[in-house]
Scaffold this motif. Structure first.
Motif, PDB file in Angstrom:
ATOM      1  N   SER A  81      10.010  10.198 -10.687  1.00 37.59           N
ATOM      2  CA  SER A  81      10.126   9.539  -9.383  1.00 37.59           C
ATOM      3  C   SER A  81       9.066   8.471  -9.180  1.00 37.59           C
ATOM      4  N   ASN A  82       7.932   8.620  -9.856  1.00 33.83           N
ATOM      5  CA  ASN A  82       6.839   7.660  -9.717  1.00 33.83           C
ATOM      6  C   ASN A  82       6.874   6.538 -10.761  1.00 33.83           C
ATOM      7  N   ASN A  83       7.812   6.629 -11.712  1.00 38.38           N
ATOM      8  CA  ASN A  83       7.896   5.622 -12.760  1.00 38.38           C
ATOM      9  C   ASN A  83       8.785   4.470 -12.279  1.00 38.38           C
ATOM     10  N   GLU A  84       8.194   3.290 -12.157  1.00 34.95           N
ATOM     11  CA  GLU A  84       8.903   2.134 -11.607  1.00 34.95           C
ATOM     12  C   GLU A  84      10.104   1.716 -12.454  1.00 34.95           C
ATOM     13  N   THR A  85       9.967   1.740 -13.773  1.00 41.10           N
ATOM     14  CA  THR A  85      11.066   1.339 -14.653  1.00 41.10           C
ATOM     15  C   THR A  85      12.260   2.269 -14.470  1.00 41.10           C
ATOM     16  N   ILE A  86      12.002   3.558 -14.413  1.00 44.57           N
ATOM     17  CA  ILE A  86      13.075   4.537 -14.234  1.00 44.57           C
ATOM     18  C   ILE A  86      13.721   4.365 -12.866  1.00 44.57           C
ATOM     19  N   GLN A  87      12.921   4.142 -11.846  1.00 44.06           N
ATOM     20  CA  GLN A  87      13.470   3.966 -10.504  1.00 44.06           C
ATOM     21  C   GLN A  87      14.323   2.701 -10.403  1.00 44.06           C
ATOM     22  N   GLN A  88      13.891   1.629 -11.050  1.00 46.25           N
ATOM     23  CA  GLN A  88      14.687   0.395 -11.051  1.00 46.25           C
ATOM     24  C   GLN A  88      16.016   0.614 -11.764  1.00 46.25           C
ATOM     25  N   HIS A  89      15.981   1.359 -12.870  1.00 49.58           N
ATOM     26  CA  HIS A  89      17.218   1.649 -13.602  1.00 49.58           C
ATOM     27  C   HIS A  89      18.150   2.505 -12.753  1.00 49.58           C
ATOM     28  N   ARG A  90      17.608   3.518 -12.113  1.00 44.96           N
ATOM     29  CA  ARG A  90      18.434   4.393 -11.257  1.00 44.96           C
ATOM     30  C   ARG A  90      19.059   3.609 -10.104  1.00 44.96           C
ATOM     31  N   ALA A  91      18.290   2.713  -9.512  1.00 45.87           N
ATOM     32  CA  ALA A  91      18.822   1.902  -8.402  1.00 45.87           C
ATOM     33  C   ALA A  91      19.939   0.980  -8.897  1.00 45.87           C
ATOM     34  N   ALA A  92      19.724   0.341 -10.040  1.00 44.56           N
ATOM     35  CA  ALA A  92      20.745  -0.552 -10.602  1.00 44.56           C
ATOM     36  C   ALA A  92      21.991   0.238 -10.984  1.00 44.56           C
ATOM     37  N   GLN A  93      21.794   1.428 -11.518  1.00 46.61           N
ATOM     38  CA  GLN A  93      22.918   2.277 -11.890  1.00 46.61           C
ATOM     39  C   GLN A  93      23.707   2.690 -10.645  1.00 46.61           C
ATOM     40  N   SER A  94      23.017   3.048  -9.581  1.00 43.34           N
ATOM     41  CA  SER A  94      23.686   3.432  -8.333  1.00 43.34           C
ATOM     42  C   SER A  94      24.502   2.275  -7.759  1.00 43.34           C
ATOM     43  N   GLU A  95      23.947   1.081  -7.809  1.00 43.57           N
ATOM     44  CA  GLU A  95      24.671  -0.088  -7.299  1.00 43.57           C
ATOM     45  C   GLU A  95      25.909  -0.372  -8.138  1.00 43.57           C
ATOM     46  N   LEU A  96      25.809  -0.218  -9.450  1.00 42.80           N
ATOM     47  CA  LEU A  96      26.966  -0.436 -10.316  1.00 42.80           C
ATOM     48  C   LEU A  96      28.036   0.623 -10.043  1.00 42.80           C
ATOM     49  N   ILE A  97      27.631   1.863  -9.887  1.00 44.84           N
ATOM     50  CA  ILE A  97      28.588   2.934  -9.574  1.00 44.84           C
ATOM     51  C   ILE A  97      29.296   2.628  -8.260  1.00 44.84           C
ATOM     52  N   GLU A  98      28.559   2.174  -7.274  1.00 52.35           N
ATOM     53  CA  GLU A  98      29.152   1.819  -5.978  1.00 52.35           C
ATOM     54  C   GLU A  98      30.179   0.694  -6.141  1.00 52.35           C
ATOM     55  N   LEU A  99      29.843  -0.333  -6.924  1.00 50.40           N
ATOM     56  CA  LEU A  99      30.777  -1.435  -7.174  1.00 50.40           C
ATOM     57  C   LEU A  99      32.047  -0.915  -7.840  1.00 50.40           C
ATOM     58  N   LEU A 100      31.901  -0.058  -8.837  1.00 49.77           N
ATOM     59  CA  LEU A 100      33.059   0.463  -9.546  1.00 49.77           C
ATOM     60  C   LEU A 100      33.891   1.392  -8.659  1.00 49.77           C
ATOM     61  N   GLN A 101      33.249   2.136  -7.764  1.00 50.06           N
ATOM     62  CA  GLN A 101      33.994   2.972  -6.826  1.00 50.06           C
ATOM     63  C   GLN A 101      34.793   2.105  -5.853  1.00 50.06           C
TER      64      GLN A 101
END
Length: 124
Positions: A81-101
């Motif tokens: 949760s404190n790793n910025e790279t992982i958080q950026q990836h998770r946010a980008a992944q969530s946005e892509l999932i939302e677009l595909l939904q």
């Protein structure tokens, strides 16, 4: 035009529209941000090691529940949760999932069924 030629023409049209759809998704800002975040994650050794360690501990916990292992897993989750790279990836992944939904909803409505419905097959 025969029925077979008509079917071939319709299938060609569907394939062309499908390719246009794929191209549109690949060219979208949301998808491009996801690709960039994925590349950054792959390049970040600390983040990838953290994810691998978390996945290993998670698997160990599934095989044999242990309170100490659970504590380690919780600490790793905090690190994730404190790793910025992982958080950026998770946010980008969530946005892509939302677009595909959203695209799934747009396609599903006119055909009267869930377009991206799981058929029980496939790899995922």
């Amino acid at each position: 035009m025969s029925d077979a030629e008509s079917v071939d023409t319709a299938e060609d049209a569907v394939e062309a529209k499908l390719q246009a759809f794929v191209d549109a998704v690949e060219n979208s800002e949301t998808y491009q941000q996801f690709v960039e975040a994925s590349e950054q994650l792959e390049a970040d050794q600390e983040a990838t090691e953290l994810l691998e360690t978390y996945q290993q501990k998670q698997q160990q916990l599934e095989e044999n529940f242990d309170q100490e292992l659970m504590a380690e897993l919780q600490e790793l989750q905090s690190d994730l949760s404190n790793n910025e790279t992982i958080q950026q990836h998770r946010a980008a992944q969530s946005e892509l999932i939302e677009l595909l939904q959203q695209t799934n909803d747009v396609i599903s409505e006119p055909i009267g069924m869930e377009f991206a419905q799981t058929s029980g097959g496939g790899c995922c």
